[in-house]
Design a protein around this motif. Sequence first.
Motif, PDB file in Angstrom:
ATOM      1  N   ASP A 117       4.826  -4.008  -2.582  1.00  0.00           N
ATOM      2  CA  ASP A 117       5.925  -4.438  -1.533  1.00  0.00           C
ATOM      3  C   ASP A 117       7.010  -3.423  -1.522  1.00  0.00           C
ATOM      4  O   ASP A 117       7.505  -3.069  -0.302  1.00  0.00           O
ATOM      5  CB  ASP A 117       6.379  -5.768  -2.270  1.00  0.00           C
ATOM      6  N   ALA A 118       7.678  -2.928  -2.576  1.00  0.00           N
ATOM      7  CA  ALA A 118       8.911  -2.176  -2.494  1.00  0.00           C
ATOM      8  C   ALA A 118       8.474  -0.820  -2.018  1.00  0.00           C
ATOM      9  O   ALA A 118       9.394  -0.319  -0.819  1.00  0.00           O
ATOM     10  CB  ALA A 118       9.277  -1.734  -3.998  1.00  0.00           C
ATOM     11  N   GLU A 119       7.397  -0.476  -2.138  1.00  0.00           N
ATOM     12  CA  GLU A 119       7.036   1.115  -1.433  1.00  0.00           C
ATOM     13  C   GLU A 119       6.085   0.933  -0.227  1.00  0.00           C
ATOM     14  O   GLU A 119       5.545   1.849   0.136  1.00  0.00           O
ATOM     15  CB  GLU A 119       6.408   2.095  -2.603  1.00  0.00           C
ATOM     16  N   ARG A 120       5.791  -0.019   0.145  1.00  0.00           N
ATOM     17  CA  ARG A 120       4.595  -0.488   0.926  1.00  0.00           C
ATOM     18  C   ARG A 120       3.300   0.365   0.762  1.00  0.00           C
ATOM     19  O   ARG A 120       2.874   1.249   1.637  1.00  0.00           O
ATOM     20  CB  ARG A 120       5.338  -0.226   2.651  1.00  0.00           C
ATOM     21  N   LEU A 121       2.881  -0.001  -0.372  1.00  0.00           N
ATOM     22  CA  LEU A 121       1.476   0.779  -0.799  1.00  0.00           C
ATOM     23  C   LEU A 121       0.393  -0.225  -0.476  1.00  0.00           C
ATOM     24  O   LEU A 121       0.661  -1.042  -0.871  1.00  0.00           O
ATOM     25  CB  LEU A 121       1.771   1.158  -2.233  1.00  0.00           C
ATOM     26  N   LEU A 122      -0.258   0.107   0.404  1.00  0.00           N
ATOM     27  CA  LEU A 122      -1.307  -0.571   0.913  1.00  0.00           C
ATOM     28  C   LEU A 122      -2.545  -0.869  -0.078  1.00  0.00           C
ATOM     29  O   LEU A 122      -3.000   0.136  -0.518  1.00  0.00           O
ATOM     30  CB  LEU A 122      -2.009  -0.243   2.360  1.00  0.00           C
ATOM     31  N   PRO A 123      -3.108  -2.086  -0.226  1.00  0.00           N
ATOM     32  CA  PRO A 123      -3.508  -2.400  -1.356  1.00  0.00           C
ATOM     33  C   PRO A 123      -4.917  -2.216  -1.015  1.00  0.00           C
ATOM     34  O   PRO A 123      -6.001  -3.071  -1.342  1.00  0.00           O
ATOM     35  CB  PRO A 123      -3.612  -4.182  -1.505  1.00  0.00           C
ATOM     36  N   ASP A 146      13.058 -10.738  -4.467  1.00  0.00           N
ATOM     37  CA  ASP A 146      13.291 -11.351  -2.796  1.00  0.00           C
ATOM     38  C   ASP A 146      11.838 -11.262  -2.229  1.00  0.00           C
ATOM     39  O   ASP A 146      11.672 -12.043  -1.087  1.00  0.00           O
ATOM     40  CB  ASP A 146      14.193 -10.535  -2.262  1.00  0.00           C
ATOM     41  N   ARG A 147      10.927 -10.865  -2.881  1.00  0.00           N
ATOM     42  CA  ARG A 147       9.376 -10.620  -1.881  1.00  0.00           C
ATOM     43  C   ARG A 147       9.152 -11.895  -1.755  1.00  0.00           C
ATOM     44  O   ARG A 147       8.182 -12.197  -0.698  1.00  0.00           O
ATOM     45  CB  ARG A 147       8.429  -9.682  -2.531  1.00  0.00           C
ATOM     46  N   TRP A 190       3.026  -2.351  11.693  1.00  0.00           N
ATOM     47  CA  TRP A 190       3.449  -3.702  11.258  1.00  0.00           C
ATOM     48  C   TRP A 190       4.668  -3.246  10.407  1.00  0.00           C
ATOM     49  O   TRP A 190       4.541  -2.491   9.357  1.00  0.00           O
ATOM     50  CB  TRP A 190       2.467  -4.410  10.304  1.00  0.00           C
ATOM     51  N   ASP A 191       5.792  -3.893  10.707  1.00  0.00           N
ATOM     52  CA  ASP A 191       7.080  -3.541   9.910  1.00  0.00           C
ATOM     53  C   ASP A 191       7.848  -4.862   9.652  1.00  0.00           C
ATOM     54  O   ASP A 191       8.944  -4.928   9.680  1.00  0.00           O
ATOM     55  CB  ASP A 191       7.986  -2.627  10.758  1.00  0.00           C
ATOM     56  N   GLY A 192       7.063  -5.817   9.176  1.00  0.00           N
ATOM     57  CA  GLY A 192       7.832  -7.041   8.981  1.00  0.00           C
ATOM     58  C   GLY A 192       8.524  -7.322   7.767  1.00  0.00           C
ATOM     59  O   GLY A 192       8.407  -6.338   6.894  1.00  0.00           O
ATOM     60  N   LEU A 193       9.489  -8.073   7.635  1.00  0.00           N
ATOM     61  CA  LEU A 193      10.496  -8.040   6.506  1.00  0.00           C
ATOM     62  C   LEU A 193       9.753  -8.512   5.403  1.00  0.00           C
ATOM     63  O   LEU A 193      10.022  -8.268   4.081  1.00  0.00           O
ATOM     64  CB  LEU A 193      11.712  -9.036   6.930  1.00  0.00           C
ATOM     65  N   GLY A 194       8.772  -9.551   5.765  1.00  0.00           N
ATOM     66  CA  GLY A 194       7.913  -9.708   4.369  1.00  0.00           C
ATOM     67  C   GLY A 194       6.539  -9.691   4.996  1.00  0.00           C
ATOM     68  O   GLY A 194       5.917  -8.908   5.765  1.00  0.00           O
ATOM     69  N   GLN A 195       5.530  -9.930   3.969  1.00  0.00           N
ATOM     70  CA  GLN A 195       4.324  -9.446   3.760  1.00  0.00           C
ATOM     71  C   GLN A 195       4.037  -7.893   4.184  1.00  0.00           C
ATOM     72  O   GLN A 195       3.173  -7.844   5.123  1.00  0.00           O
ATOM     73  CB  GLN A 195       3.256 -10.567   4.588  1.00  0.00           C
ATOM     74  N   ALA A 236       1.146 -12.481  -2.126  1.00  0.00           N
ATOM     75  CA  ALA A 236       1.097 -13.157  -1.019  1.00  0.00           C
ATOM     76  C   ALA A 236       0.168 -12.337   0.333  1.00  0.00           C
ATOM     77  O   ALA A 236      -0.342 -12.652   1.287  1.00  0.00           O
ATOM     78  CB  ALA A 236       2.256 -13.866  -0.400  1.00  0.00           C
ATOM     79  N   SER A 237       0.788 -10.880   0.274  1.00  0.00           N
ATOM     80  CA  SER A 237       0.232  -9.881   1.214  1.00  0.00           C
ATOM     81  C   SER A 237      -1.261  -9.919   1.097  1.00  0.00           C
ATOM     82  O   SER A 237      -1.932 -10.132   2.035  1.00  0.00           O
ATOM     83  CB  SER A 237       0.875  -8.701   1.284  1.00  0.00           C
TER      84      SER A 237
END
Length: 407
Positions: free
Chosen positions: A39-45, A369-370, A202-207, A88-89
């Motif tokens: 989540d912190a680094e937006r590393l796609l799973p 906060d995620r 996608w640049d949402g604040l969550g997920q 949740a992502s």
Amino acid sequence: MATAPSLSPPAHVIADDAEALVVAAELAERFRHDASGRDAERLLPERELDELSASGLLAVTVPAEFGGADVRQETLAEIFRLLASADASLAQIPQSHFVYVNVLRRQGTPEQQKFFFGEVLAGRRLGNAQSEAGTRHVQDIRTRLDPAPSGDGSYLLTGVKHYCTGALFADWIPVLARAADGNLYAAYVPRDAEGLTVVDDWDGLGQRTTASGTVRLEGVPVPADRVVPHHLTFRGPQLHGAVAQLLHAAIDAGIADGALAEAVAFVRTKSRPWFEGVEAGYPEAFDDPLLIQRFGELALQVRAADALLAAAARAVDSARADLTDDSAAEASIAVAAAKVTAGRAAVDVASALFEVSGTRAARGTLGLDRYWRDARTHTLHDPDRWKIQHIGRQALHGTRPPRHGLL
């Protein structure tokens, strides 16, 4: 139909509900460890999704006659709850996969079912390209499915889709489009189809790691045998919306569960007691009676969400066994109740995580906060206020809820 290349190694085939739950619990524990960093680094799973495919979980709703476990919806909801409690992502990405497996189950021809269920059993993933931005509302679909000039019965897809969760990681992308007759169809398009572009914007604040970006369709060729008449889904009793919303409710319930577990762990191991509590004879934060009271309130919210989720899933299972207007309506209302309750629990508990844990919990490096960001983002998917209206009308007037994909 052309086939996609075989997976190596091939996906495991899950035998039954019990095995599915064991596999889901094991994966959730593995996925939990690196969820905050992703989540912190937006590393796609991508690696985690490959694990999910290989595990066989993505094929658990394939009908038994095609080789699948055909698990209960109660089991499927619990799978999503477990995964969402960890990340949740990651749990959000396959939601549309199961929705469009269900579309094939309902409206696919025997040949389409044999092919695509085989793809799913092999570990292939379905994404989605259904929602459109810039139109009047979410049901205003303007992407076109037009006859190809060749006259061979094939089609061309043209349009722009947004919020396409799962598309970036998919082998097949189901696209909602309108044909010349004005009706809605689902066209199953390979991810590498000519004229199809997936944009990771996608640049949402969550997920943050769902890659719920844009799909552009510029004259994408579609053979006739990859098109399903989705409009027929809504012409009789149906559970399309109930199944889709059940999985959203399970994601919210999972976020609430995960946030509460984080709060418990933090207060028991890291939180300092408030000085007034110490002076009153409570030397540890977890002994503070005011905190105990608050944890009781939060646990009640989580228990209510989990209980209504399970009840809604059982209602869907019951309706699948005997599908009538009344059973479909009852399932939809039960799912709506679960969705409202789980969504509120997710937002409330994820926020209260900081309230009960104290200032230390707000450190950005912890990434707690995620949970709130994921909850707040996911619960915007469709408004609770209309679900409550349908519940109220059913309670007061006995009015059945409408037949559409959001209830």
